[in-house]
Design an enzyme around this catalytic site. Structure first.
Site, PDB file in Angstrom:
ATOM      1  N   LYS A 116      53.488  31.625  40.317  1.00 28.51           N
ATOM      2  CA  LYS A 116      53.067  30.474  39.425  1.00 28.51           C
ATOM      3  C   LYS A 116      51.579  29.972  39.519  1.00 28.51           C
ATOM      4  O   LYS A 116      51.075  29.412  38.748  1.00 28.51           O
ATOM      5  CB  LYS A 116      54.170  29.192  40.133  1.00 28.51           C
ATOM      6  CG  LYS A 116      55.451  29.294  39.716  1.00 28.51           C
ATOM      7  CD  LYS A 116      56.134  28.120  40.094  1.00 28.51           C
ATOM      8  CE  LYS A 116      57.813  28.480  40.293  1.00 28.51           C
ATOM      9  NZ  LYS A 116      58.308  28.722  39.207  1.00 28.51           N
ATOM     10  N   GLU A 200      51.928  19.448  41.729  1.00 31.70           N
ATOM     11  CA  GLU A 200      51.696  19.127  40.344  1.00 31.70           C
ATOM     12  C   GLU A 200      52.195  17.864  39.962  1.00 31.70           C
ATOM     13  O   GLU A 200      53.377  17.431  40.671  1.00 31.70           O
ATOM     14  CB  GLU A 200      51.992  20.382  39.159  1.00 31.70           C
ATOM     15  CG  GLU A 200      53.689  20.560  39.204  1.00 31.70           C
ATOM     16  CD  GLU A 200      53.765  21.691  38.472  1.00 31.70           C
ATOM     17  OE1 GLU A 200      52.922  22.541  38.159  1.00 31.70           O
ATOM     18  OE2 GLU A 200      54.860  21.690  37.734  1.00 31.70           O
ATOM     19  N   HIS A 234      68.604  22.745  38.027  1.00 28.63           N
ATOM     20  CA  HIS A 234      67.668  23.603  37.282  1.00 28.63           C
ATOM     21  C   HIS A 234      68.244  24.759  36.914  1.00 28.63           C
ATOM     22  O   HIS A 234      67.608  25.773  36.318  1.00 28.63           O
ATOM     23  CB  HIS A 234      66.508  24.032  38.511  1.00 28.63           C
ATOM     24  CG  HIS A 234      65.974  22.847  38.998  1.00 28.63           C
ATOM     25  ND1 HIS A 234      65.198  21.851  38.411  1.00 28.63           N
ATOM     26  CD2 HIS A 234      65.888  22.291  40.140  1.00 28.63           C
ATOM     27  CE1 HIS A 234      64.880  21.037  39.058  1.00 28.63           C
ATOM     28  NE2 HIS A 234      65.172  21.362  40.311  1.00 28.63           N
ATOM     29  N   ASN A 294      58.471  33.854  31.667  1.00 27.77           N
ATOM     30  CA  ASN A 294      59.297  34.898  32.094  1.00 27.77           C
ATOM     31  C   ASN A 294      59.152  36.421  31.236  1.00 27.77           C
ATOM     32  O   ASN A 294      59.290  36.301  29.999  1.00 27.77           O
ATOM     33  CB  ASN A 294      60.747  34.557  31.820  1.00 27.77           C
ATOM     34  CG  ASN A 294      61.145  33.452  32.766  1.00 27.77           C
ATOM     35  OD1 ASN A 294      60.596  33.384  34.157  1.00 27.77           O
ATOM     36  ND2 ASN A 294      61.724  32.483  32.370  1.00 27.77           N
ATOM     37  N   ARG A 296      60.905  39.073  30.411  1.00 27.84           N
ATOM     38  CA  ARG A 296      61.856  39.803  30.080  1.00 27.84           C
ATOM     39  C   ARG A 296      62.567  39.113  29.025  1.00 27.84           C
ATOM     40  O   ARG A 296      62.202  38.061  28.590  1.00 27.84           O
ATOM     41  CB  ARG A 296      62.691  39.725  31.395  1.00 27.84           C
ATOM     42  CG  ARG A 296      63.099  38.401  31.842  1.00 27.84           C
ATOM     43  CD  ARG A 296      63.900  38.247  33.022  1.00 27.84           C
ATOM     44  NE  ARG A 296      63.798  36.811  33.663  1.00 27.84           N
ATOM     45  CZ  ARG A 296      64.478  36.076  33.074  1.00 27.84           C
ATOM     46  NH1 ARG A 296      65.072  35.699  32.013  1.00 27.84           N
ATOM     47  NH2 ARG A 296      64.218  34.748  33.947  1.00 27.84           N
TER      48      ARG A 296
HETATM   49  P1  ADP Z   1      61.844  27.700  39.114  1.00 32.74           P
HETATM   50  O1  ADP Z   1      60.983  29.031  38.747  1.00 32.74           O
HETATM   51  O2  ADP Z   1      62.072  27.578  40.471  1.00 32.74           O
HETATM   52  O3  ADP Z   1      62.953  27.777  38.276  1.00 32.74           O
HETATM   53  P2  ADP Z   1      60.290  25.836  37.123  1.00 32.74           P
HETATM   54  O4  ADP Z   1      59.035  25.819  37.380  1.00 32.74           O
HETATM   55  O5  ADP Z   1      60.682  26.761  36.221  1.00 32.74           O
HETATM   56  O6  ADP Z   1      60.972  26.509  38.714  1.00 32.74           O
HETATM   57  O7  ADP Z   1      61.004  24.599  37.143  1.00 32.74           O
HETATM   58  C1  ADP Z   1      62.345  24.581  36.963  1.00 32.74           C
HETATM   59  C2  ADP Z   1      62.839  23.271  36.381  1.00 32.74           C
HETATM   60  O8  ADP Z   1      62.314  22.055  37.087  1.00 32.74           O
HETATM   61  C3  ADP Z   1      62.192  22.747  34.770  1.00 32.74           C
HETATM   62  O9  ADP Z   1      62.978  23.539  34.253  1.00 32.74           O
HETATM   63  C4  ADP Z   1      62.178  21.250  35.123  1.00 32.74           C
HETATM   64  O10 ADP Z   1      63.475  20.922  34.615  1.00 32.74           O
HETATM   65  C5  ADP Z   1      61.813  20.900  36.418  1.00 32.74           C
HETATM   66  N1  ADP Z   1      60.204  20.875  36.578  1.00 32.74           N
HETATM   67  C6  ADP Z   1      59.354  21.723  36.693  1.00 32.74           C
HETATM   68  N2  ADP Z   1      58.065  21.172  36.688  1.00 32.74           N
HETATM   69  C7  ADP Z   1      58.324  19.874  36.745  1.00 32.74           C
HETATM   70  C8  ADP Z   1      57.315  18.764  36.701  1.00 32.74           C
HETATM   71  N3  ADP Z   1      56.108  19.071  36.878  1.00 32.74           N
HETATM   72  N4  ADP Z   1      57.863  17.975  36.438  1.00 32.74           N
HETATM   73  C9  ADP Z   1      58.996  17.504  36.184  1.00 32.74           C
HETATM   74  N5  ADP Z   1      60.075  18.361  36.128  1.00 32.74           N
HETATM   75  C10 ADP Z   1      59.649  19.582  36.407  1.00 32.74           C
END
Ligand code: ADP
Length: 647
Positions: A116, A200, A234, A294, A296
């Site tokens: 990330k 973040e 999630h 992603n 894929r």
């Molecule tokens: P992972 O790869 O572990 O699934 P992600 O970065 O894709 O993590 O985030 C998963 C979910 O978490 C997102 O779909 C969103 O719902 C929530 N999320 C991620 N980043 C933030 C953020 N900065 N603020 C609020 N919610 C977030």
């Protein structure tokens, strides 16, 4: 175009790829584990090769065995589907070293998006908006706390190697930062072998909107957005395209940013750029930030196919075979609205616990696209993701497509395992969702209402009794009559652990019966495979197998035919031995031998199928034996703890 491809996957995605390949005249080779020897994808493929044991690491994750199968069968390319090896750059390198084509992006592109922090840095360089925060190399706790102060609370700590929400912590107050950092790090170290994190800004009312991109290594286009805000822990539950409330300006800005992201890494094939959007501020061209890419095909790709008319798997094969992008950006348009609901074998009242079972009955609604990897008679095994199907509807407007989804869910019939159908149905009727007011917190806020089980109606109990005696098969005109008097029999029914009143039934003629429930009388008549029941809103469909009675419909219900001996035996055994309900990793053990426990005492945590499942004591007593330890990999049914009577 290829003559033959191998699909390194299973279930619905393997079946879906085989179908598109066949439509292009491409033959397919399936691979399968011991648990999948009779699976749908094996039957559907032109050829199939066994690659090992049921555990993914012994089969679907064995790159060497899969490459060997491709070479042995003369396949020219490998499609990885999603999950398993689909985002493993080393596998891509091995496939190419064997002289085969990997149907997907380059190893370099996958690596660039794999972590990330690096992905965020790369995107920032390419001019793609990223969530404000710190994603640098300095992992000193003091430095990260300083970064959090600069960003402003609340903040989110994320594992750079994260996925599935692991290693992610929301920190609302400065005084909690150090402790949450510690906990995110240790979770990340166990899950990914990498404890680096980024910090973040936490977006308060987030929406998850992602853009489908497609590249041929030179050019890239986008196929508009999907809104995946309906999530539970999630995990996506229902996805849709386009996103409710999307404006042409914001779509253009997001599409442009996503294409820039794809081009920055010379992307080839189907990919998804995930953005987070601040729902509290409305959809604005400056209100979205890159989360991750992603590399894929996504589970939810069918909603994009529905609104664009593009077969994304066909595009994948064509581009992998060397063709240029089949369409330019200008030639891509949106028609109507689409939804996808993920139908899972899971026990919703037990906390959405993955379920298993043999599908005694499985029928989908003809009006929807049903991407399934199982058929009636197949097993949902504990080894893999318990998804049964993806139910996809497409209509002229959002309202129509959502109505279609609600109807399709109500007409989907599954027996032999518990499912999330009732939950999906409730979600499709949720007022906020119907109004397009979605955010990632919607499900959690309304979880009680969404999982509420309404009281059983008399007609449902009467129908259950009639299915229990298989009334639809009682077509003998003389059935039930002995010297003119019907024979009444007791039907002992349970709902969960609670008995359902005093139920009796008598067959009163061909396909006819009368049921009494605590003295109230209800008439029932079989019509085809269904039942006409006094007081029911329509024809009642359902079935009974192995003591489990399933009533289908808008709010599906499961009742049990009581077998007192069986039940008590199972309870007694279950109370003493605490078994692993599925294969998984023992994450934590909370008790020691000799310790006294109460009903409900937490004994251990099992991590399986992306979920953490807490095992609790079903009885009070002493821990007689600890049969596992932290970090152990256990099979389904393995005894973890033995309890005995206390002194
Ligand atoms: P992972 O790869 O572990 O699934 P992600 O970065 O894709 O993590 O985030 C998963 C979910 O978490 C997102 O779909 C969103 O719902 C929530 N999320 C991620 N980043 C933030 C953020 N900065 N603020 C609020 N919610 C977030």
């Amino acid at each position: 175009m290829f003559d033959k491809i191998l699909i390194a996957n299973r279930g619905e995605i393997a079946c879906r790829i085989i179908r598109s390949a066949r439509a292009l005249g491409v033959r397919s080779v399936a691979v399968y584990s011991e648990a999948d020897a009779r699976a749908a994808h094996v039957e559907l493929a032109d050829q199939a090769v066994a690659i090992g044991g049921p555990a993914p690491r012994d089969s679907y994750l064995r790159g060497d065995a899969i490459i060997r199968a491709a070479l042995d069968t003369g396949a020219q390319a490998i499609h990885p589907g999603y999950g398993f090896l689909s985002e493993n750059p080393d596998f891509v390198t091995q496939v190419e070293a064997a002289g085969l084509v990997f149907i997907g992006p380059s190893a370099r592109a996958i690596r660039a998006m794999g972590l990330k922090d690096a992905a965020k840095a790369l995107m920032q360089e390419a001019g793609v908006p990223v969530v404000p925060g710190y994603h640098g190399a300095n992992q000193d706790a003091g430095h990260l706390a300083g970064a959090a102060d600069a960003i402003g609370y609340p903040v989110l700590i994320k594992a750079v190697a994260g996925g599935g929400g692991k290693g992610m912590r929301l920190v609302e107050r400065r005084e909690d930062f150090a402790q949450e950092l510690q906990s995110a790090r240790s979770e990340a170290a166990t899950a990914f072998g990498n404890d680096a994190v980024l910090v973040e800004k936490f977006i308060l009312k987030p929406r998850h909107i992602e853009i489908q991109v497609f590249g041929d290594g030179v050019d890239a286009v986008h196929l508009f957005e999907r809104d995946c805000s309906l999530q539970r822990r999630h995990q996506k539950v229902i996805e849709e395209a386009p996103a409710p409330g999307m404006t042409p300006e914001m779509r253009a800005a997001m599409g442009k940013a996503a294409v820039r992201a794809a081009q920055a890494i010379g992307y080839k094939g189907a990919g998804t750029v995930e953005f987070i959007v601040d729902g509290a501020r409305g959809l604005r061209p400056d209100g979205f930030w890159f989360m991750e890419m992603n590399t894929r095909l996504q589970v939810e790709h069918p909603v994009t196919e529905a609104i664009t008319g593009v077969d994304l798997v066909e595009w994948q094969l064509r581009v992998a075979a060397g063709e240029a992008l089949p369409k330019t950006q200008d030639a891509l348009t949106i028609t109507g609205h689409a939804f996808e609901a993920r139908l899972y074998a899971e026990d919703v009242p037990a906390g959405f616990l993955p379920a298993t079972g043999r599908l005694e009955h499985l029928r989908f609604c003809d009006a929807a696209r049903n991407d399934a990897g199982v058929r009636a008679g197949d097993d949902i095994s504990p080894w893999y993701d318990p998804m049964i199907a993806k139910i996809v509807t497409h209509g002229a407007t959002r309202r129509i497509a959502l109505k279609q989804l609600e109807a399709a869910l109500g007409n989907t019939e599954v027996a032999g395992t518990v499912t999330n159908l009732a939950f999906l149905g409730a979600l499709s009727r949720h007022e906020g969702f119907q109004a397009g007011q979605v955010d990632t917190g919607l499900i959690a806020r309304d979880i009680d209402a969404l999982t509420h089980e309404p009281d059983l109606q008399d007609w449902q109990i009467a129908a259950a009794a009639a299915f229990a005696i298989e009334l639809p098969r009682c077509t003998d005109p003389l059935a039930g009559f002995t010297l003119g008097a019907a024979i009444w029999q007791d039907v002992a029914l349970d709902l969960g652990d609670a008995p359902v009143g005093d139920v009796r039934i008598a067959v009163t003629g061909a396909s006819r019966a009368r049921v009494t429930l605590d003295g109230r009388e209800i008439s029932v008549r079989a019509e085809g495979a269904g039942l006409r029941v006094e007081g029911a809103p329509g024809l009642v469909r359902g079935c009974c197998a192995h003591g489990r009675i399933t009533l289908f419909g808008t709010v599906p219900r499961v009742l049990w035919l009581r077998d007192p001996l069986l039940r008590e035996g199972a309870l007694a055994a279950g109370a003493d031995l605490v078994l692993a309900p599925m294969p998984g990793l023992v994450k934590a053990v909370f008790v020691v031998e000799g310790e006294a426990v109460e009903i409900g005492t937490r004994l251990a945590v099992l991590e399986a199928m992306k979920m953490e499942y807490t095992l609790t004591a079903a009885r009070a007593g002493l821990v007689a034996e600890l049969l596992t330890r932290e970090g152990a990999q256990v099979e389904a049914g393995a005894a973890l703890v033995r309890l005995e009577d206390g002194v």
